[in-house]
Motif scaffolding. Structure first.
Motif, PDB file in Angstrom:
ATOM      1  N   THR A  28      41.935  32.080  33.127  1.00 22.08           N
ATOM      2  CA  THR A  28      41.266  31.368  33.909  1.00 22.08           C
ATOM      3  C   THR A  28      39.503  31.558  33.905  1.00 22.08           C
ATOM      4  O   THR A  28      38.724  31.117  33.297  1.00 22.08           O
ATOM      5  N   ARG A  51      31.466  41.053  48.837  1.00 17.59           N
ATOM      6  CA  ARG A  51      32.350  39.896  49.435  1.00 17.59           C
ATOM      7  C   ARG A  51      32.782  40.650  50.708  1.00 17.59           C
ATOM      8  O   ARG A  51      32.956  41.620  50.981  1.00 17.59           O
ATOM      9  N   ASN A  55      38.135  38.530  53.323  1.00 12.53           N
ATOM     10  CA  ASN A  55      38.646  37.522  52.313  1.00 12.53           C
ATOM     11  C   ASN A  55      39.599  38.419  51.410  1.00 12.53           C
ATOM     12  O   ASN A  55      39.369  39.113  50.598  1.00 12.53           O
ATOM     13  N   HIS A  60      47.918  40.961  40.514  1.00 20.92           N
ATOM     14  CA  HIS A  60      48.145  40.641  39.114  1.00 20.92           C
ATOM     15  C   HIS A  60      49.222  41.432  38.720  1.00 20.92           C
ATOM     16  O   HIS A  60      48.899  42.622  38.635  1.00 20.92           O
ATOM     17  N   ARG A 110      51.068  37.109  54.150  1.00 21.78           N
ATOM     18  CA  ARG A 110      51.255  36.480  52.853  1.00 21.78           C
ATOM     19  C   ARG A 110      50.408  37.269  51.793  1.00 21.78           C
ATOM     20  O   ARG A 110      49.156  37.593  52.073  1.00 21.78           O
ATOM     21  N   ARG A 114      50.132  36.668  40.850  1.00 18.90           N
ATOM     22  CA  ARG A 114      49.815  36.008  39.786  1.00 18.90           C
ATOM     23  C   ARG A 114      50.164  36.837  38.460  1.00 18.90           C
ATOM     24  O   ARG A 114      49.722  37.817  38.460  1.00 18.90           O
ATOM     25  N   SER A 136      37.702  36.897  41.215  1.00 22.65           N
ATOM     26  CA  SER A 136      36.693  36.663  40.023  1.00 22.65           C
ATOM     27  C   SER A 136      35.400  37.439  39.826  1.00 22.65           C
ATOM     28  O   SER A 136      35.107  37.848  41.019  1.00 22.65           O
ATOM     29  N   SER A 174      42.747  29.900  38.950  1.00 23.52           N
ATOM     30  CA  SER A 174      44.444  29.608  39.253  1.00 23.52           C
ATOM     31  C   SER A 174      44.382  28.549  40.425  1.00 23.52           C
ATOM     32  O   SER A 174      43.511  28.609  41.515  1.00 23.52           O
ATOM     33  N   ARG A 188      44.432  26.005  46.920  1.00 23.79           N
ATOM     34  CA  ARG A 188      43.302  25.625  46.104  1.00 23.79           C
ATOM     35  C   ARG A 188      43.533  25.116  44.966  1.00 23.79           C
ATOM     36  O   ARG A 188      44.450  25.403  44.092  1.00 23.79           O
ATOM     37  N   THR A 217      40.971  31.031  52.284  1.00 18.84           N
ATOM     38  CA  THR A 217      40.994  31.360  50.976  1.00 18.84           C
ATOM     39  C   THR A 217      39.142  31.051  50.707  1.00 18.84           C
ATOM     40  O   THR A 217      38.802  30.173  51.060  1.00 18.84           O
ATOM     41  N   SER A 218      38.843  32.180  50.015  1.00 17.78           N
ATOM     42  CA  SER A 218      37.152  31.746  49.848  1.00 17.78           C
ATOM     43  C   SER A 218      36.747  30.584  49.233  1.00 17.78           C
ATOM     44  O   SER A 218      35.767  29.997  49.279  1.00 17.78           O
ATOM     45  N   GLY A 219      37.739  30.093  48.418  1.00 22.77           N
ATOM     46  CA  GLY A 219      37.626  28.965  47.541  1.00 22.77           C
ATOM     47  C   GLY A 219      37.477  27.626  48.647  1.00 22.77           C
ATOM     48  O   GLY A 219      37.082  26.406  48.334  1.00 22.77           O
TER      49      GLY A 219
HETATM   50  O1  TXA Z   1      41.984  32.641  38.513  1.00 17.65           O
HETATM   51  C1  TXA Z   1      42.014  33.456  39.257  1.00 17.65           C
HETATM   52  O2  TXA Z   1      42.793  33.152  40.498  1.00 17.65           O
HETATM   53  C2  TXA Z   1      41.130  34.382  39.374  1.00 17.65           C
HETATM   54  C3  TXA Z   1      41.416  35.218  38.326  1.00 17.65           C
HETATM   55  C4  TXA Z   1      40.826  36.577  38.302  1.00 17.65           C
HETATM   56  O3  TXA Z   1      42.775  35.797  38.568  1.00 17.65           O
HETATM   57  N1  TXA Z   1      41.027  34.833  40.375  1.00 17.65           N
HETATM   58  C5  TXA Z   1      40.209  34.613  41.695  1.00 17.65           C
HETATM   59  O4  TXA Z   1      40.274  35.352  42.682  1.00 17.65           O
HETATM   60  O5  TXA Z   1      39.933  33.231  41.427  1.00 17.65           O
HETATM   61  P1  TXA Z   1      39.251  34.988  43.958  1.00 17.65           P
HETATM   62  O6  TXA Z   1      39.111  36.290  44.843  1.00 17.65           O
HETATM   63  O7  TXA Z   1      38.095  34.585  43.556  1.00 17.65           O
HETATM   64  O8  TXA Z   1      39.829  33.918  44.707  1.00 17.65           O
HETATM   65  C6  TXA Z   1      41.078  34.065  45.105  1.00 17.65           C
HETATM   66  C7  TXA Z   1      41.353  32.916  46.314  1.00 17.65           C
HETATM   67  C8  TXA Z   1      40.327  33.465  47.400  1.00 17.65           C
HETATM   68  O9  TXA Z   1      40.010  32.092  47.942  1.00 17.65           O
HETATM   69  C9  TXA Z   1      41.241  34.108  48.381  1.00 17.65           C
HETATM   70  O10 TXA Z   1      40.661  34.038  49.762  1.00 17.65           O
HETATM   71  C10 TXA Z   1      42.719  33.466  48.124  1.00 17.65           C
HETATM   72  O11 TXA Z   1      42.765  33.322  46.808  1.00 17.65           O
HETATM   73  N2  TXA Z   1      43.672  34.344  48.721  1.00 17.65           N
HETATM   74  C11 TXA Z   1      43.950  35.640  48.296  1.00 17.65           C
HETATM   75  N3  TXA Z   1      44.821  36.390  48.790  1.00 17.65           N
HETATM   76  C12 TXA Z   1      45.302  35.316  49.891  1.00 17.65           C
HETATM   77  C13 TXA Z   1      46.094  35.563  51.031  1.00 17.65           C
HETATM   78  N4  TXA Z   1      46.831  36.410  50.988  1.00 17.65           N
HETATM   79  N5  TXA Z   1      46.234  34.405  51.856  1.00 17.65           N
HETATM   80  C14 TXA Z   1      45.438  33.500  51.559  1.00 17.65           C
HETATM   81  N6  TXA Z   1      44.498  33.400  50.578  1.00 17.65           N
HETATM   82  C15 TXA Z   1      44.359  34.471  49.666  1.00 17.65           C
END
Ligand code: TXA
Ligand code: MG
Length: 319
Positions: A28, A51, A55, A60, A110, A114, A136, A174, A188, A217-219
């Motif tokens: 990704t 960050r 968040n 992985h 939760r 991945r 990311s 993802s 997301r 989620t930060s997205g």
């Molecule tokens: O493709 C991807 O998912 C990439 C590659 C490196 O695996 N990772 C990625 O991670 O995009 P990040 O941290 O940039 O975005 C992950 C998203 C964030 O919006 C975060 O808030 C959400 O996943 N997230 C992670 N753990 C969570 C949880 N326990 N509950 C709700 N949202 C969660």
């Protein structure tokens, strides 16, 4: 700190075992990885990215068996989806076990898990005895990296090593799914489309992707994925302003005859456009332009994910 780029898997393993952070390739985007069970290592990720600790991070794993100790269960509906897409660009929110540190989930019940689909990183994961926490590999709020040079440009001096893995072949983050009651929800949009998930579960998944007040989620945060150069949508009321040095990013063809441009997929292929999108934004952002315009995408399949990212990337530049 000097940042090195290379293909030395043993060195990456040594750094990770020593609780250091390493940028790793996935299909990704590049991730910024650390031992997902050690708080001191995980904190280095938050620091390097700038960050907020509120968040949460994705864990992985090399395979499904490795995930089981960290979750309470994998509901049947979600198993159908993971059976189809893992290893791949799907992240699943599952009830966590006590083995998952609170800093990973920002206190939520939760955990996001991945299995990425990149041979180097699968090899790396199978040689570690812990999962890798990896967001990311970009500073918070900026464009995600799809090449090692994007990581180097944005995080040089802040991390010791970037594991070279070539150009990420998907190019968008993802897709995040989980259960809302007894139905699958998408948290997301990502490089697995709503249509692909619907085909497996037999109904339209709930969309829980836009929330400005509670960015679970930060997205979901409204201003995200943004270049430093102002970025705007190329809409029908657009007028060329000769006083401004302007760059253009088109989906399939240049329809206004401008010079400074990137075409994402001459064949109009959404997968190809998705792969090229962040690279185009990174390279236009390095051109010292006053303004970048980008075409809107069709609201279907990956076009929907691309528009979602562009809405967030353009939000802070809108009047
Ligand atoms: O493709 C991807 O998912 C990439 C590659 C490196 O695996 N990772 C990625 O991670 O995009 P990040 O941290 O940039 O975005 C992950 C998203 C964030 O919006 C975060 O808030 C959400 O996943 N997230 C992670 N753990 C969570 C949880 N326990 N509950 C709700 N949202 C969660
Ligand atoms: Mg990110």
């Amino acid at each position: 700190m000097k940042t090195k780029v290379g293909s030395d898997l043993d060195y990456a393993i040594k750094l990770l075992n020593d609780e250091e952070i390493v940028a790793i390739p996935t299909e990704t985007v590049y991730g910024l990885a650390a031992n997902g069970l050690k708080e001191t290592a995980i904190r280095k990720i938050f620091e390097a990215k700038g960050r907020p600790l509120t968040n949460p991070l994705i864990l992985h794993f090399p395979n499904t068996e490795a995930i089981l100790p960290f979750i309470l269960e994998l509901p049947e509906e979600l198993k159908k989806i993971t059976d189809k897409f893992w290893p791949g660009s799907l992240t699943v929110l599952l009830e966590k076990s006590n083995l998952v540190p609170d800093i990973i989930t920002a206190g939520h019940q939760r955990v996001a898990v991945r299995i990425p689909n990149h041979s180097i990183t699968l090899d790396l994961l199978s040689r570690l005895n812990f999962p890798l926490a990896a967001p990311s590999a970009n500073p918070y709020g900026k464009i995600s990296p799809t090449k090692s040079e994007h990581v180097l440009k944005q995080l040089a001096g802040k991390i010791p090593y970037i594991l070279e893995g070539g150009f990420c072949n998907k190019g968008l983050e993802s897709t995040i799914v989980g259960m809302e009651g007894n139905q699958v929800a998408i948290y997301r949009l990502g490089c697995i489309s709503i249509e692909q998930i619907q085909k497996i579960i037999g109904y339209e998944p709930k969309l829980q992707i836009t929330s400005e007040n509670s960015p679970l989620t930060s997205g979901m945060v409204k201003h995200h994925y943004a270049p430093s150069t102002p970025l705007l949508f190329l809409d029908s009321d657009f007028k060329i302003n000769n006083a401004k040095k302007t760059g253009f990013i088109f989906f399939q063809k240049d329809f206004i005859g401008v010079e400074n441009k990137i075409i994402l997929s001459v064949n109009g292929n959404l997968e190809e456009a998705a792969q090229n999108l962040y690279d185009a934004l990174h390279s236009m952002d390095s051109e010292k332009l006053d303004l970048i315009y980008i075409e809107r995408f069709p609201e279907t399949e990956l076009g929907r994910t691309i528009n979602d990212r562009l809405k967030r990337a353009t939000a802070k530049f809108e009047k």
